[in-house]
Design an enzyme around this catalytic site. Sequence first.
Site, PDB file in Angstrom:
ATOM      1  N   CYS A 120       0.855  -1.186   0.000  1.00  0.00           N
ATOM      2  CA  CYS A 120       0.000   0.000   0.000  1.00  0.00           C
ATOM      3  C   CYS A 120       0.895   1.243   0.000  1.00  0.00           C
ATOM      4  O   CYS A 120       1.833   1.336   0.782  1.00  0.00           O
ATOM      5  CB  CYS A 120      -0.876  -0.065   1.248  1.00  0.00           C
ATOM      6  SG  CYS A 120      -1.292   1.492   2.004  1.00  0.00           S
ATOM      7  N   GLU A 121       0.599   2.156  -0.905  1.00  0.00           N
ATOM      8  CA  GLU A 121       1.452   3.354  -1.001  1.00  0.00           C
ATOM      9  C   GLU A 121       1.242   4.326   0.151  1.00  0.00           C
ATOM     10  O   GLU A 121       2.045   5.218   0.350  1.00  0.00           O
ATOM     11  CB  GLU A 121       1.230   4.069  -2.336  1.00  0.00           C
ATOM     12  CG  GLU A 121      -0.110   4.725  -2.499  1.00  0.00           C
ATOM     13  CD  GLU A 121      -0.275   5.379  -3.851  1.00  0.00           C
ATOM     14  OE1 GLU A 121      -0.960   6.417  -3.906  1.00  0.00           O
ATOM     15  OE2 GLU A 121       0.260   4.866  -4.848  1.00  0.00           O
ATOM     16  N   HIS A 122       0.171   4.161   0.906  1.00  0.00           N
ATOM     17  CA  HIS A 122      -0.098   5.086   2.009  1.00  0.00           C
ATOM     18  C   HIS A 122       0.713   4.762   3.260  1.00  0.00           C
ATOM     19  O   HIS A 122       1.106   5.660   3.996  1.00  0.00           O
ATOM     20  CB  HIS A 122      -1.593   5.083   2.353  1.00  0.00           C
ATOM     21  CG  HIS A 122      -2.443   5.522   1.215  1.00  0.00           C
ATOM     22  ND1 HIS A 122      -3.671   4.967   0.948  1.00  0.00           N
ATOM     23  CD2 HIS A 122      -2.232   6.455   0.256  1.00  0.00           C
ATOM     24  CE1 HIS A 122      -4.187   5.547  -0.123  1.00  0.00           C
ATOM     25  NE2 HIS A 122      -3.334   6.441  -0.563  1.00  0.00           N
ATOM     26  N   HIS A 123       0.923   3.460   3.534  1.00  0.00           N
ATOM     27  CA  HIS A 123       1.640   3.060   4.747  1.00  0.00           C
ATOM     28  C   HIS A 123       2.820   2.138   4.452  1.00  0.00           C
ATOM     29  O   HIS A 123       3.537   1.754   5.366  1.00  0.00           O
ATOM     30  CB  HIS A 123       0.687   2.346   5.721  1.00  0.00           C
ATOM     31  CG  HIS A 123      -0.511   3.154   6.058  1.00  0.00           C
ATOM     32  ND1 HIS A 123      -1.737   2.970   5.453  1.00  0.00           N
ATOM     33  CD2 HIS A 123      -0.668   4.188   6.925  1.00  0.00           C
ATOM     34  CE1 HIS A 123      -2.597   3.843   5.928  1.00  0.00           C
ATOM     35  NE2 HIS A 123      -1.993   4.590   6.821  1.00  0.00           N
ATOM     36  N   GLN A 130      -5.406  -0.511  -4.206  1.00  0.00           N
ATOM     37  CA  GLN A 130      -6.104  -1.606  -4.868  1.00  0.00           C
ATOM     38  C   GLN A 130      -6.924  -1.117  -6.057  1.00  0.00           C
ATOM     39  O   GLN A 130      -6.993  -1.786  -7.092  1.00  0.00           O
ATOM     40  CB  GLN A 130      -6.997  -2.333  -3.865  1.00  0.00           C
ATOM     41  CG  GLN A 130      -7.691  -3.553  -4.457  1.00  0.00           C
ATOM     42  CD  GLN A 130      -8.453  -4.336  -3.420  1.00  0.00           C
ATOM     43  OE1 GLN A 130      -8.124  -4.327  -2.237  1.00  0.00           O
ATOM     44  NE2 GLN A 130      -9.473  -5.055  -3.852  1.00  0.00           N
ATOM     45  N   HIS A 137      -5.897  -6.025   3.626  1.00  0.00           N
ATOM     46  CA  HIS A 137      -4.938  -4.934   3.767  1.00  0.00           C
ATOM     47  C   HIS A 137      -4.377  -4.911   5.184  1.00  0.00           C
ATOM     48  O   HIS A 137      -5.124  -4.731   6.150  1.00  0.00           O
ATOM     49  CB  HIS A 137      -5.618  -3.591   3.460  1.00  0.00           C
ATOM     50  CG  HIS A 137      -6.004  -3.459   2.020  1.00  0.00           C
ATOM     51  ND1 HIS A 137      -5.356  -2.615   1.161  1.00  0.00           N
ATOM     52  CD2 HIS A 137      -6.971  -4.073   1.297  1.00  0.00           C
ATOM     53  CE1 HIS A 137      -5.902  -2.702  -0.034  1.00  0.00           C
ATOM     54  NE2 HIS A 137      -6.892  -3.590   0.022  1.00  0.00           N
ATOM     55  N   CYS A 170      -2.694  -2.663   6.520  1.00  0.00           N
ATOM     56  CA  CYS A 170      -2.860  -1.351   7.148  1.00  0.00           C
ATOM     57  C   CYS A 170      -4.188  -1.269   7.896  1.00  0.00           C
ATOM     58  O   CYS A 170      -4.311  -0.513   8.858  1.00  0.00           O
ATOM     59  CB  CYS A 170      -2.719  -0.222   6.129  1.00  0.00           C
ATOM     60  SG  CYS A 170      -3.896  -0.282   4.774  1.00  0.00           S
TER      61      CYS A 170
END
Length: 192
Positions: free
Chosen positions: A84-87, A125, A153, A155
């Site tokens: 995941c690019e956020h976390h 995703q 996920h 995260c």
Amino acid sequence: MQEDITSVEKTEELATHYREVLTLLGEDPTREGLEKTPMRVAKAMQVLTRGYQQDPQQVLKDALFAEKYNQMVIVKDIDFFSLCEHHMLPFYGKAHVAYIPNGYITGLSKIARVVDIFSHRLQVQERLTQQIKDCIEETLKPLGVMVVIEAKHMCMQMRGVEKQNSITTTSDFSGAFNQAKTREEFMNLISR
């Protein structure tokens, strides 16, 4: 040879940054258990993001065959892992891909390779689903494409809401799959 030197330099630079991260977290990167961790993490990150160095369209083109078959081709239950690019935490699951050929087919393993290439990039995703669909559509020019991804996920499981059993489902489709009957056939076939 120049490429290898660049790769080694990138790995060493990444390891330097991971050493600093360990220090900022309050750890001692020189202690026995962590001494090699920065280099291991640097190498792992290069493997987990290798999709940036691969061309998914070329993978499909390398196994492109003229064929008059014009019914649904489905490759389902394609296991994938992504970050995941956020976390930068993993998400993983299964991708189900269908296309209806329009004069050309590709090797079945190439569909799984496309999923692999896009999943080995920092992702969300929703974008992953769309990129797979767009790549197949642009390269094969089929009568339609549909992609469904089901994923867990980390995260959501390890931090934040901490919901261990949640599954996220995304879909994207084009062409013949705009017809509800065709989408329904695909969904029935992947649920078996």
